[in-house]
Write a protein that holds these residues in place. Sequence first.
Motif, PDB file in Angstrom:
ATOM      1  N   TYR A 149      39.851  46.331  57.393  1.00 40.86           N
ATOM      2  CA  TYR A 149      40.431  47.444  58.145  1.00 40.86           C
ATOM      3  C   TYR A 149      41.770  47.134  58.799  1.00 40.86           C
ATOM      4  N   GLY A 150      42.073  45.853  58.964  1.00 40.80           N
ATOM      5  CA  GLY A 150      43.313  45.460  59.627  1.00 40.80           C
ATOM      6  C   GLY A 150      43.150  45.264  61.123  1.00 40.80           C
TER       7      GLY A 150
ATOM      8  N   ILE B 122      48.964  43.482  59.726  1.00 36.24           N
ATOM      9  CA  ILE B 122      49.443  43.696  58.357  1.00 36.24           C
ATOM     10  C   ILE B 122      50.246  42.483  57.913  1.00 36.24           C
TER      11      ILE B 122
ATOM     12  N   SER C  97      52.140  45.306  53.542  1.00 34.31           N
ATOM     13  CA  SER C  97      50.873  45.462  52.826  1.00 34.31           C
ATOM     14  C   SER C  97      49.701  45.110  53.748  1.00 34.31           C
ATOM     15  N   ASN C  98      48.505  45.427  53.305  1.00 36.96           N
ATOM     16  CA  ASN C  98      47.298  45.147  54.089  1.00 36.96           C
ATOM     17  C   ASN C  98      47.079  43.649  54.259  1.00 36.96           C
ATOM     18  N   CYS C  99      46.482  43.291  55.363  1.00 34.78           N
ATOM     19  CA  CYS C  99      46.119  41.900  55.621  1.00 34.78           C
ATOM     20  C   CYS C  99      45.050  41.476  54.620  1.00 34.78           C
TER      21      CYS C  99
ATOM     22  N   GLN D 233      49.276  51.088  65.441  1.00 38.07           N
ATOM     23  CA  GLN D 233      48.823  51.984  64.371  1.00 38.07           C
ATOM     24  C   GLN D 233      49.629  53.272  64.428  1.00 38.07           C
TER      25      GLN D 233
END
Length: 91
Positions: A20-21, A34, A39-41, A90
């Motif tokens: 989910y980050g 991130i 990009s996503n972690c 966010q």
Amino acid sequence: MAFVGLTVTLVYGFLLEELYGYTPGKYLLGLVVIKSDGSNCTIGASIVRNLLWIVDALPTFNLVAMVLILLTDDNQRVGDLVADTVVVRQQ
């Protein structure tokens, strides 16, 4: 028993950041982890950034982390610099 609790806590944090980050605390503060490229972690980055809290906490009470957060452009600590991650608000 303490080892099991520590393991569950670490895995819980690693997985939540990868999936989910954020962890519950970051979620409540409106923060997300991130990669520096947006990009996503990843699970690897999450593991690295969290394990390096050991370095960030040295010599006392997160002094290294606090100094680096103040000195880096993206407010990164050692774990973020090595894992190539940033913590952002966010959207």
